[in-house]
Enzyme design. Structure first.
Site, PDB file in Angstrom:
ATOM      1  N   HIS A 170       0.807  -1.226   0.000  1.00  0.00           N
ATOM      2  CA  HIS A 170       0.000   0.000   0.000  1.00  0.00           C
ATOM      3  C   HIS A 170       0.839   1.275   0.000  1.00  0.00           C
ATOM      4  O   HIS A 170       0.380   2.334   0.444  1.00  0.00           O
ATOM      5  CB  HIS A 170      -0.955   0.006   1.203  1.00  0.00           C
ATOM      6  CG  HIS A 170      -2.357   0.416   0.853  1.00  0.00           C
ATOM      7  ND1 HIS A 170      -2.911   1.604   1.245  1.00  0.00           N
ATOM      8  CD2 HIS A 170      -3.318  -0.219   0.143  1.00  0.00           C
ATOM      9  CE1 HIS A 170      -4.148   1.701   0.789  1.00  0.00           C
ATOM     10  NE2 HIS A 170      -4.418   0.596   0.112  1.00  0.00           N
ATOM     11  N   GLU A 208      -2.171   0.688  -9.503  1.00  0.00           N
ATOM     12  CA  GLU A 208      -3.461   1.295  -9.203  1.00  0.00           C
ATOM     13  C   GLU A 208      -3.393   2.816  -9.219  1.00  0.00           C
ATOM     14  O   GLU A 208      -4.423   3.475  -9.380  1.00  0.00           O
ATOM     15  CB  GLU A 208      -3.995   0.808  -7.854  1.00  0.00           C
ATOM     16  CG  GLU A 208      -3.236   1.306  -6.638  1.00  0.00           C
ATOM     17  CD  GLU A 208      -3.780   0.714  -5.348  1.00  0.00           C
ATOM     18  OE1 GLU A 208      -4.560   1.397  -4.672  1.00  0.00           O
ATOM     19  OE2 GLU A 208      -3.424  -0.438  -5.033  1.00  0.00           O
ATOM     20  N   HIS A 238      -6.809  -3.631 -10.874  1.00  0.00           N
ATOM     21  CA  HIS A 238      -7.247  -3.139  -9.571  1.00  0.00           C
ATOM     22  C   HIS A 238      -8.737  -2.844  -9.646  1.00  0.00           C
ATOM     23  O   HIS A 238      -9.211  -2.250 -10.600  1.00  0.00           O
ATOM     24  CB  HIS A 238      -6.457  -1.858  -9.270  1.00  0.00           C
ATOM     25  CG  HIS A 238      -6.794  -1.192  -7.976  1.00  0.00           C
ATOM     26  ND1 HIS A 238      -7.588  -0.060  -7.915  1.00  0.00           N
ATOM     27  CD2 HIS A 238      -6.417  -1.453  -6.710  1.00  0.00           C
ATOM     28  CE1 HIS A 238      -7.682   0.333  -6.666  1.00  0.00           C
ATOM     29  NE2 HIS A 238      -6.985  -0.493  -5.901  1.00  0.00           N
TER      30      HIS A 238
END
Length: 381
Positions: A185, A235, A284
């Site tokens: 992330h 993403e 994604h």
């Protein structure tokens, strides 16, 4: 046929849908959204509508070129996401006009079913086993987890060991016949990622996602070279041009978002570019029904496709669920861990317009959480 109207709908839990009407009664649906910036994208869609209303919806590439380039300033998450939703809607109309699914317009299917995965948590490891077991029970053969919650800029021994322990616990539930992906992330520095990634290899993750922030893409080759764990990014990349350096750095999996990276038109080109680098496609999609439907159409027609993210049961969906907005929920069923191909026209899903309009009346103001380190400084979520 001419486009007569473009509407947008702000629907819970955090999505934006658009509807493109034509004078012959055909309607196309799209999902143009940036999570947490839905109102901003909504404004961009209505600005771009000036380029579409009154036009024939058929020349999709012509419209894509104008939508992406005619305003001089190009790219970025807001503009690319607005284009993405409109592009999805135009493909939806094209398929319905010809009575065939979009994947046939993209050259025809190369597979009969698409493997999907679901999210199981990881920020707080307390309920990981329970979450993974529930996903397995639902039929999934793959899951994705966060590597950690808030991570120090220079992770402690306990933090590093915690990443490995989380993954080991998930692997113990999944066994050797199912897969787990680990999402960093963007919470780790490049140096921290290089330390952690080799420790994960014995647990054989399918891939490690976004080990560093996209603005540090120039460091990706060092992260890729830190060990054999396949690296996935994308993403927060919005075009072929942005994916090229990542592919040159050696990523194994490209993860464009069909609602961010210019829609079906651009993601198809990103997939072809990835194929020249022997990289796989795993779009994604922690989003709504139209984004997932569009992703599936690309997956059915893309040779180097790997696996599809989907949001059914994801923790963000506290106010509404993807299936709340569709009339034919069976198209998103995954009893064997796969969503199966149908020949339904367009994007292959029928939107429950009454539910969408009712949700829009309530709207939403979803915002991502804002995290801090122990010293009060900003931390990546």
């Amino acid at each position: 046929m001419r486009i007569t109207r473009i509407e947008t709908f702000l629907v819970a839990p955090r999505w934006l849908l658009c509807r493109v009407d034509t004078d012959e009664g055909l309607v196309g649906w799209g999902e143009p959204v940036v999570e947490g910036r839905a109102e901003t994208v909504r404004a961009a869609v209505h600005e771009m509508a000036d380029l579409l209303v009154g036009e024939d919806p058929a020349p999709i590439e012509h419209h894509w070129q104008r939508l992406t380039k005619a305003a001089f300033y190009r790219g970025g998450p807001i503009l690319s996401s607005a284009v993405a939703g409109l592009d999805q809607a135009l493909w939806d109309i094209a398929g319905k006009r010809l009575g065939m699914p979009v994947h046939r317009l993209l050259g025809g299917p190369v597979r009969d079913r698409v493997r999907v995965y679901g999210w199981v948590g990881g920020d707080d490891p307390g309920r990981l086993r329970e979450a993974v077991a529930a996903r397995v029970e639902s039929g999934l053969t793959a899951v994705k987890m966060n590597a950690a919650g808030t991570v120090s800029r220079s992770p402690t021994v306990r933090e590093i060991d915690g990443v490995v322990e989380r993954l080991a616990e998930v692997r113990s539930v999944l066994g050797d016949d199912r897969d787990v992906a680990v999402d960093f992330h963007g919470r780790f520095t490049a140096a921290a990622a290089r330390r952690v990634l080799p420790l994960l290899e014995p647990l054989r993750p399918m891939f490690a996602e976004e080990p560093v922030l996209p603005e540090f893409g120039h460091l990706l080759d060092g992260v890729v070279g830190a060990g054999p764990v396949p690296i996935a990014v994308g993403e927060r990349l919005y075009s072929r041009g942005e994916f090229l350096p990542a592919l040159q750095a050696g990523i194994a999996v490209a993860q464009p978002d069909l609602s961010h990276a210019g829609g079906i038109s651009e993601v198809r080109r990103i997939a072809a570019l990835a194929e020249t680098y022997d990289a796989l496609l795993a779009p994604h999609c922690p989003l709504g029904p139209v984004a997932l439907a569009a992703s599936l159409q690309v997956a059915f027609a893309t040779p180097n496709f790997l696996i599809q993210e989907q949001s059914i049961g994801i923790h963000y969906n506290t106010d509404a669920e993807l299936l709340d907005y569709v009339l034919d929920t069976g198209v998103f069923a995954f009893p064997d861990g796969h969503m199966h191909r149908t020949d339904a026209p367009g994007l292959g899903v029928r939107i429950d317009e009454d539910a969408v309009r009712a949700a829009d009346r309530a709207g939403h103001r979803w915002r991502p959480p804002v995290w801090s380190h122990a010293d009060g400084s900003f931390a990546e979520w």
